[in-house]
Motif scaffolding. Structure first.
Motif: not given
Length: 51
Positions: A31, A34, A40, A43-50
């Protein structure tokens, strides 16, 4: 009368089981680590959280 002879059975010693090494594909998966200081985008942060 005939005599019946009772034969005692010899017990076999249990053979040690040979363990077979079967690696699983998930054990070899690498893996990406990071970066510690990577930021981050919000927008990418909230996208990763779904969310």
């Amino acid at each position: 009368m005939t005599r019946t002879t009772i034969r005692s059975r010899r017990q076999r010693r249990a053979q040690p089981t040979q363990n077979i090494y079967l690696p699983h594909s998930s054990w070899t998966r690498v893996e990406p680590v990071p970066a510690a200081n990577a930021t981050i985008a919000p927008d990418d942060f909230w996208l990763r959280l779904g969310l």
